[in-house]
Design a protein around this motif. Structure first.
Motif, PDB file in Angstrom:
ATOM      1  N   LEU A  29       0.850  -1.192   0.000  1.00  0.00           N
ATOM      2  CA  LEU A  29       0.000   0.000   0.000  1.00  0.00           C
ATOM      3  C   LEU A  29       0.888   1.246   0.000  1.00  0.00           C
ATOM      4  N   ASP A  30       1.749   1.336  -1.010  1.00  0.00           N
ATOM      5  CA  ASP A  30       2.807   2.351  -0.999  1.00  0.00           C
ATOM      6  C   ASP A  30       3.148   2.905  -2.374  1.00  0.00           C
ATOM      7  N   THR A  31       2.309   2.673  -3.361  1.00  0.00           N
ATOM      8  CA  THR A  31       2.723   2.989  -4.736  1.00  0.00           C
ATOM      9  C   THR A  31       2.327   4.378  -5.204  1.00  0.00           C
ATOM     10  N   ASN A  32       1.341   5.000  -4.574  1.00  0.00           N
ATOM     11  CA  ASN A  32       0.976   6.352  -4.990  1.00  0.00           C
ATOM     12  C   ASN A  32       0.572   7.189  -3.782  1.00  0.00           C
ATOM     13  N   TRP A  33       0.757   8.467  -3.907  1.00  0.00           N
ATOM     14  CA  TRP A  33       0.608   9.427  -2.812  1.00  0.00           C
ATOM     15  C   TRP A  33      -0.797   9.411  -2.223  1.00  0.00           C
ATOM     16  N   SER A  34      -1.791   9.403  -3.064  1.00  0.00           N
ATOM     17  CA  SER A  34      -3.175   9.469  -2.587  1.00  0.00           C
ATOM     18  C   SER A  34      -3.537   8.253  -1.743  1.00  0.00           C
ATOM     19  N   ASN A  35      -3.189   7.066  -2.237  1.00  0.00           N
ATOM     20  CA  ASN A  35      -3.508   5.849  -1.495  1.00  0.00           C
ATOM     21  C   ASN A  35      -2.699   5.757  -0.209  1.00  0.00           C
ATOM     22  N   MET A  36      -1.439   6.156  -0.256  1.00  0.00           N
ATOM     23  CA  MET A  36      -0.625   6.151   0.958  1.00  0.00           C
ATOM     24  C   MET A  36      -1.265   7.024   2.028  1.00  0.00           C
ATOM     25  N   TYR A  37      -1.719   8.199   1.639  1.00  0.00           N
ATOM     26  CA  TYR A  37      -2.319   9.119   2.604  1.00  0.00           C
ATOM     27  C   TYR A  37      -3.616   8.542   3.177  1.00  0.00           C
ATOM     28  N   SER A  38      -4.458   7.997   2.323  1.00  0.00           N
ATOM     29  CA  SER A  38      -5.738   7.455   2.768  1.00  0.00           C
ATOM     30  C   SER A  38      -5.554   6.303   3.749  1.00  0.00           C
ATOM     31  N   VAL A  39      -4.692   5.355   3.401  1.00  0.00           N
ATOM     32  CA  VAL A  39      -4.460   4.181   4.248  1.00  0.00           C
ATOM     33  C   VAL A  39      -3.869   4.590   5.587  1.00  0.00           C
ATOM     34  N   ARG A  40      -2.869   5.446   5.556  1.00  0.00           N
ATOM     35  CA  ARG A  40      -2.190   5.805   6.794  1.00  0.00           C
ATOM     36  C   ARG A  40      -3.036   6.724   7.664  1.00  0.00           C
ATOM     37  N   SER A  41      -3.908   7.480   7.065  1.00  0.00           N
ATOM     38  CA  SER A  41      -4.875   8.250   7.855  1.00  0.00           C
ATOM     39  C   SER A  41      -5.797   7.313   8.630  1.00  0.00           C
ATOM     40  N   SER A  42      -6.193   6.217   7.991  1.00  0.00           N
ATOM     41  CA  SER A  42      -7.049   5.238   8.661  1.00  0.00           C
ATOM     42  C   SER A  42      -6.305   4.534   9.791  1.00  0.00           C
ATOM     43  N   VAL A  43      -5.018   4.264   9.590  1.00  0.00           N
ATOM     44  CA  VAL A  43      -4.209   3.672  10.657  1.00  0.00           C
ATOM     45  C   VAL A  43      -4.179   4.602  11.864  1.00  0.00           C
ATOM     46  N   LYS A  44      -3.891   5.869  11.635  1.00  0.00           N
ATOM     47  CA  LYS A  44      -3.809   6.823  12.741  1.00  0.00           C
ATOM     48  C   LYS A  44      -5.149   6.968  13.444  1.00  0.00           C
ATOM     49  N   SER A  45      -6.220   7.041  12.679  1.00  0.00           N
ATOM     50  CA  SER A  45      -7.546   7.207  13.272  1.00  0.00           C
ATOM     51  C   SER A  45      -7.890   6.040  14.191  1.00  0.00           C
TER      52      SER A  45
END
Length: 541
Positions: free
Chosen positions: A319-335
């Protein structure tokens, strides 16, 4: 170059004038500086504080055993220096990247089994020996000599903390008598041996603690969402219920052995989305944070264990290939982590994915391009997932199968009559530090344990230019890491807020196509080069 020649000429003129008249002091009309293409306005605000950093790490899987055991002393010492030293020579060349954490693999015994391990011979470096030599509890601490060499060197260089991690229970305790699994989605550990496996882990930890190592964590399980029924490495799947059962046994064993400063690190999720959802793992192995920290999940809740900190860890793969997906996934992790008051560690990453947005293919990418893709992952993990620790996976490896530098910090080239990089690692050879190493060093050498991430805002953060800032525990140093993936040299215009101190002089270290964590000369400070990463270290007074 024209500016540099002008500077030399002006300096000579000044010297000549001073020789004629001691009362005359030449002052240039302007500061000599190399030209830039753009200016980036940055606001750094120390009044907004995020996570505390516990460390930057890498692991000794897989090839470090061979290097430590078979390679020349000069090569081993040089590789250790690259990993753990923070020295800078008088020309501004960094001697290493100063890793502050080190991950040591507690193997399951596949090395002793050889071909009977089920791990194929062309992956034999992934067979790992075991300190435990029999089911009756006898140990041989001379095992893992090569990896113990690097563990010792890490301690000598001042590495602050060590993590013992396990991919499998010892073969004496598994259903199939191997360190790879035939149990599908379930653990390869026999039901009657949960306590034995826990005692193995804590016995190893106590041994190293008694040897003077700061064993901060034991990580007993790796990527439990995968079945590990192949023939390429040690591994076992685990259901969430099985993880919880082992965690309780490990908690009890840590207490019995008096290891009050050693905690559990759970549970090395194979991808970030397993922490906050099921992903492709199913409910029995997914939604990990809810399973372990929600008291309503009575069969899996372990949030009340003495040696389980408010901490969860996962891997940044896929889950690391593009900026948008990286941000979305990691935002969910933090939340999800924030919901339960958890710290987050990123404990494994190398470039497993395909189709990165930064280039058409690996064949089109330079080694610096690959390292900058890693910089994007590090940034998103720190700035969006809010991780307190970030770890690379395989520190050293050969370069094979057109993979370039996707799986190493340091490239190994074993000696061979035909010059092939596929040669046996059980010889001496040569090594080369990669751009991956130095880019990681832009963080690890300067953002030390105890530093806190503080707020940083760019006029416009994009996938091509981004930054994070950190302040030291003593509030006497400010570290800012800038990544520039564009083709333009960018001058930084900083505004500082909330520091309560004056911002003094700064040093700058750059990694680019031409530089390897190199200290910048005064005329080039304040500028982040095209396709480069720079760390600014300010003194606060």
């Amino acid at each position: 170059m024209k500016h540099r020649n002008l500077f030399i000429g002006l300096s000579c003129m000044a010297a000549g004038l001073c020789a004629c008249n001691d009362e005359y002091t030449f002052v240039p009309e302007y500061e000599v500086k190399l030209p830039t293409d753009t200016t980036i306005n940055v606001t750094i605000d120390a009044s907004t504080v995020y996570q505390t950093i516990d460390g930057f790490a890498s692991s000794d899987a897989w090839d470090m055993e061979y290097v430590g055991k078979y390679w020349s002393t000069s090569n081993k010492e040089a590789i250790a220096k690259l990993l753990f030293s923070r020295e800078v020579d008088d020309k501004g060349n960094s001697q290493g990247i100063g890793l502050s954490m080190w991950r040591f693999n507690l193997g399951g015994g596949s090395e002793e089994q050889g071909d009977a391990s089920g791990i194929v011979s062309d992956k034999k470096e992934r067979r790992v020996d075991c300190f435990l030599t029999s089911a009756n509890g006898s140990y041989d601490w001379s095992k893992s000599a090569g990896r113990r060499y690097f563990m010792e060197k890490a301690k000598e260089y001042g590495c602050e903390s060590f993590v013992l991690f396990s991919n499998t229970p010892p073969v004496y305790y598994t259903y199939n008598g191997q360190a790879r699994s035939d149990k599908g989605a379930f653990s390869n550990l026999k039901t009657e041996h949960y306590g034995d496996f826990a005692d193995f882990l804590t016995t190893c930890a106590k041994h190293f603690v008694d040897e003077g190592y700061n064993i901060t964590h034991i990580s007993p399980i790796n990527e439990p969402q995968y079945n590990w029924n192949g023939n390429e490495q040690e591994g076992s799947a685990w259901q969430n219920t099985e993880v919880a059962t082992l965690a309780k046994a490990l908690d009890a064993s840590l207490t019995t052995k008096g290891l009050s400063n050693t905690q559990m690190l759970l549970a090395e999720a194979g991808k970030w989305d397993y922490l906050y959802g099921n992903g492709d793992a199913g409910s029995a192995r997914g939604n990990v944070i809810e399973a372990f920290f929600n008291p309503n999940n009575t069969s899996t809740y372990i949030g009340n264990l003495t040696h389980l900190p408010k901490l969860i860890c996962g891997h940044s793969y896929y889950l690391d290939t593009n900026w948008s997906n990286m941000y979305s996934v990691r935002s969910s992790v933090k939340s999800k982590a924030d919901q339960y008051g958890l710290k987050v560690y990123q404990t494994e990453w190398s470039m497993l994915s395909e189709n990165y947005e930064d280039y058409a293919s690996y064949g089109d990418a330079s080694y610096m391009d690959l390292a900058l893709s890693m910089a994007k992952v590090i940034h998103q993990d720190l700035a969006t997932a809010n991780v307190s620790s970030w770890s690379y996976w395989t520190t050293c490896s050969r370069e094979r199968w057109s993979q370039k530098s996707r799986f190493y910090l340091i490239r190994l080239s074993p000696d061979s009559n035909d010059g092939e990089s596929y040669a046996d690692l059980a010889t001496n050879g040569t090594y080369k530090a990669s751009k991956n190493l130095w880019v990681l060093g832009n963080y690890s050498a300067f953002v030390r344990p105890g530093y806190q991430r503080i707020d940083l805002k760019l006029e416009e953060e994009t996938k091509d230019f981004f930054a994070t800032a950190y302040i030291s525990p003593e509030k006497d140093k400010l570290v800012v890491v800038y990544t520039n993936m564009t083709d333009k040299r960018a001058e930084i215009n900083n505004t500082f807020e909330g520091l309560g101190k004056e911002v003094g002089e700064f040093e700058q270290y750059t990694t680019s196509e031409a530089k390897d964590l190199k200290r910048e000369p005064s005329y080039n400070k304040g500028v982040v080069p095209a396709k480069g990463i720079s760390t600014f270290i300010y003194t606060l007074q």
